[in-house]
Design an enzyme around this catalytic site. Structure first.
Site, PDB file in Angstrom:
ATOM      1  N   TYR A  92       2.070  -3.392   6.068  1.00 17.47           N
ATOM      2  CA  TYR A  92       1.566  -4.540   6.808  1.00 17.47           C
ATOM      3  C   TYR A  92       0.062  -4.349   7.038  1.00 17.47           C
ATOM      4  O   TYR A  92      -0.442  -3.245   7.115  1.00 17.47           O
ATOM      5  CB  TYR A  92       2.325  -4.820   8.103  1.00 17.47           C
ATOM      6  CG  TYR A  92       2.401  -3.742   9.148  1.00 17.47           C
ATOM      7  CD1 TYR A  92       1.293  -3.328   9.867  1.00 17.47           C
ATOM      8  CD2 TYR A  92       3.626  -3.174   9.484  1.00 17.47           C
ATOM      9  CE1 TYR A  92       1.379  -2.371  10.867  1.00 17.47           C
ATOM     10  CE2 TYR A  92       3.742  -2.212  10.479  1.00 17.47           C
ATOM     11  CZ  TYR A  92       2.608  -1.819  11.166  1.00 17.47           C
ATOM     12  OH  TYR A  92       2.698  -0.871  12.160  1.00 17.47           O
ATOM     13  N   CYS A  93      -0.658  -5.455   7.079  1.00 15.21           N
ATOM     14  CA  CYS A  93      -2.111  -5.480   7.221  1.00 15.21           C
ATOM     15  C   CYS A  93      -2.798  -4.517   6.251  1.00 15.21           C
ATOM     16  O   CYS A  93      -3.534  -3.620   6.655  1.00 15.21           O
ATOM     17  CB  CYS A  93      -2.517  -5.157   8.663  1.00 15.21           C
ATOM     18  SG  CYS A  93      -4.224  -5.650   9.060  1.00 15.21           S
ATOM     19  N   PRO A  94      -2.548  -4.685   4.939  1.00 15.92           N
ATOM     20  CA  PRO A  94      -3.159  -3.776   3.972  1.00 15.92           C
ATOM     21  C   PRO A  94      -4.677  -3.962   3.914  1.00 15.92           C
ATOM     22  O   PRO A  94      -5.192  -5.054   4.127  1.00 15.92           O
ATOM     23  CB  PRO A  94      -2.511  -4.195   2.647  1.00 15.92           C
ATOM     24  CG  PRO A  94      -2.125  -5.624   2.840  1.00 15.92           C
ATOM     25  CD  PRO A  94      -1.756  -5.750   4.288  1.00 15.92           C
TER      26      PRO A  94
END
Length: 280
Positions: free
Chosen positions: A149-151
């Site tokens: 998540y949120c790369p």
């Protein structure tokens, strides 16, 4: 870049604002108002450089792009059913999970006299994190984990498992470099929560923006990676020890009267933006 990172961290004085133990009364929107306030104060050199540490209880922080998901309200309802508050932050990036096992740190610096380029700010946080984790025998990679998540370019991972992400906010000559460190708990469980959020908030129609296909197997906490129980308090102690090793004077403080007035302004702005984003 390491020398420049060291220079940024080798400040004669660091102001410390520790908000890791405020509990349920401390809302995540207040954190973003705090960093905006400190960016303004430090940017004008009314305050020395500051390290702010913060922890929030069961909160999912969405990015602006997340607020444009076609079925956002279904996704938010799901997160709330799992016991999470949901907010939209006023900066870039995508959804992240905060809870009592996630330590957030902000390095807040002024570039009034010397320009700080974007990568230099990121590199300073990476350098500090490397030094802090050395004592646990941990070394990490800095590379995007695309199915986390949120790369982002400055994801921190060990053996392909992400445990931290870094972002930046710039305001009025101040720079807040922010990191979330998953210290305890299950990285996979946090990732599964965000995976399920996207499943509910996306539609089956094609969208212009590509949201991550979150794979819980690529995320872990530091406790899982080191094979022993670490705590937020452990990491906070290590941060303070690192700063002392830079021969800095550490000053623990709260907001000044002037900053409190600024904080009220920034909190209202953050709350208004959040409400507007969630109403869409």
């Amino acid at each position: 870049m390491e020398d420049k990172s060291k220079q940024l961290l080798a400040q004669p004085k660091w102001r410390i604002i520790d908000q890791t133990t405020l509990g349920d009364s401390f809302h995540a929107l207040q954190s973003f108002a705090m960093d905006d306030t400190l960016c303004s104060s430090i940017g004008s050199e009314d305050s020395p450089p500051t390290v702010r540490a913060w922890v929030h209880q069961k909160t999912v922080v969405l990015g602006i792009q997340d607020s444009r998901l076609p079925e956002l309200h279904e996704g938010v309802k799901f997160l709330e059913s799992q016991g999470y508050q949901v907010i939209v932050r006023n900066s870039g990036g995508l959804a992240v999970v905060l809870d009592h096992g996630v330590l957030n740190l902000s390095l807040i610096l002024s570039e009034k006299k010397n320009k700080i380029d974007i990568d230099q700010g990121y590199d300073a946080m990476v350098y500090m994190t490397r030094r802090i984790l050395e004592k646990y025998g941990l070394s990490f990679d800095v590379v995007e984990i695309s199915d986390s998540y949120c790369p982002g370019k400055f994801d921190l991972s060990i053996d392909g498992k992400k445990f931290a992400g870094i972002s930046q906010r710039r305001l009025r000559g101040g720079i807040a470099v922010q990191i979330y460190l998953c210290v305890t708990g299950s990285g996979a469980d946090r990732a599964a929560l965000i995976r399920d959020f996207y499943d509910k908030a996306k539609s089956h129609e094609s969208m212009k923006f590509t949201y991550p296909k979150v794979n819980p197997e690529v995320m872990a906490s530091l406790s899982e990676l080191v094979g022993k129980d670490l705590t937020v308090s452990d990491l906070m102690r290590d941060v303070l020890l690192f700063l002392k090793e830079q021969d800095a004077d550490l000053l623990s403080s709260h907001l000044s009267i002037t900053e409190i007035n600024q904080y009220d302004f920034y909190l209202k702005r953050v709350v208004d933006r959040n409400n507007k984003a969630l109403e869409q």
